[in-house]
Design a protein around this motif. Structure first.
Motif, PDB file in Angstrom:
ATOM      1  N   THR A 180      -3.115   4.958  -2.708  1.00 54.58           N
ATOM      2  CA  THR A 180      -3.608   5.308  -3.175  1.00 54.58           C
ATOM      3  C   THR A 180      -2.914   5.917  -4.690  1.00 54.58           C
ATOM      4  OG1 THR A 180      -6.212   6.180  -1.564  1.00 54.58           O
ATOM      5  CG2 THR A 180      -5.530   7.092  -3.663  1.00 54.58           C
ATOM      6  N   ALA A 181      -3.053   6.021  -5.516  1.00 49.56           N
ATOM      7  CA  ALA A 181      -1.788   6.436  -6.573  1.00 49.56           C
ATOM      8  C   ALA A 181      -1.867   7.661  -6.931  1.00 49.56           C
ATOM      9  CB  ALA A 181      -1.873   5.153  -7.831  1.00 49.56           C
ATOM     10  N   ASN A 182      -1.019   8.223  -7.190  1.00 48.41           N
ATOM     11  CA  ASN A 182      -0.853  10.396  -6.777  1.00 48.41           C
ATOM     12  C   ASN A 182       0.142   9.952  -8.331  1.00 48.41           C
ATOM     13  OD1 ASN A 182      -3.316  10.659  -5.345  1.00 48.41           O
ATOM     14  ND2 ASN A 182      -0.993   9.778  -3.320  1.00 48.41           N
ATOM     15  N   ASN A 222       0.781  -1.322   0.038  1.00 50.14           N
ATOM     16  CA  ASN A 222       0.216  -0.345  -0.470  1.00 50.14           C
ATOM     17  C   ASN A 222       0.652   1.083  -0.107  1.00 50.14           C
ATOM     18  OD1 ASN A 222      -2.997  -0.717  -0.215  1.00 50.14           O
ATOM     19  ND2 ASN A 222      -2.118  -1.511   1.961  1.00 50.14           N
ATOM     20  N   ASN A 223       2.090   1.161  -0.220  1.00 54.11           N
ATOM     21  CA  ASN A 223       3.058   2.302   0.222  1.00 54.11           C
ATOM     22  C   ASN A 223       4.158   2.293  -0.592  1.00 54.11           C
ATOM     23  OD1 ASN A 223       1.361   4.061   2.280  1.00 54.11           O
ATOM     24  ND2 ASN A 223       1.265   2.038   3.336  1.00 54.11           N
ATOM     25  N   VAL A 255       2.366   6.018  -4.318  1.00 52.86           N
ATOM     26  CA  VAL A 255       1.288   5.396  -3.650  1.00 52.86           C
ATOM     27  C   VAL A 255       1.289   5.439  -2.267  1.00 52.86           C
ATOM     28  CG1 VAL A 255       0.123   2.979  -3.460  1.00 52.86           C
ATOM     29  CG2 VAL A 255       1.317   3.869  -5.882  1.00 52.86           C
ATOM     30  N   LYS A 256       0.301   6.075  -1.445  1.00 49.26           N
ATOM     31  CA  LYS A 256      -0.208   6.009  -0.035  1.00 49.26           C
ATOM     32  C   LYS A 256      -1.007   5.235   0.575  1.00 49.26           C
ATOM     33  CE  LYS A 256       3.503   9.679   0.528  1.00 49.26           C
ATOM     34  NZ  LYS A 256       3.102  11.069   0.958  1.00 49.26           N
TER      35      LYS A 256
END
Length: 126
Positions: free
Chosen positions: A32-34, A11-12, A28-29
């Protein structure tokens, strides 16, 4: 396919994605991918041959090279340390070579012997 780096867990992490003649940099944090950077390449590249990506990171500064050409210089963004690897998909068939180094962006200068230093405990003058 995706080239992963700064991998902490599923997840990170961060990754580079090459698609449609663009290189995208994602972070990705918490799952959630940015997209943090998009690099448009100025011409089309043959995807049936191997290409190289080199990512350099040190103290919040990132540089990225594509086929030996610097495409991103001194991009400021903070990544955490971690593992490197790849996430394959149906379009990502072959991997040629991977390497990792603990030195980047001039940090090896701190580890190299400098010949302008004198290791003598005394120097005689004439």
């Amino acid at each position: 396919g995706k080239m992963l780096f700064a991998y902490q867990d599923s997840n990170n992490y961060a990754y580079i994605k090459y698609q449609n003649n663009n290189i995208s940099l994602f972070d990705v944090k918490n799952g959630t991918a940015n997209k943090i950077k998009l690099i448009d390449l100025i011409r089309d590249y043959n995807t049936n041959v191997l290409h190289t990506f080199r990512l350099q990171y040190r103290n919040g500064i990132t540089s990225l090279y594509f086929d030996g050409i610097e495409k991103l210089y001194n991009f400021e963004y903070e990544f955490k340390g971690g593992k490197i690897g790849y996430l394959k998909n149906n379009n990502f068939i072959e991997l040629g070579y991977s390497a990792f180094s603990n030195v980047a962006l001039g940090s090896s200068d701190n580890l190299a012997y400098n010949d302008h230093l004198s290791l003598a405990n005394a120097i005689a003058s004439a």
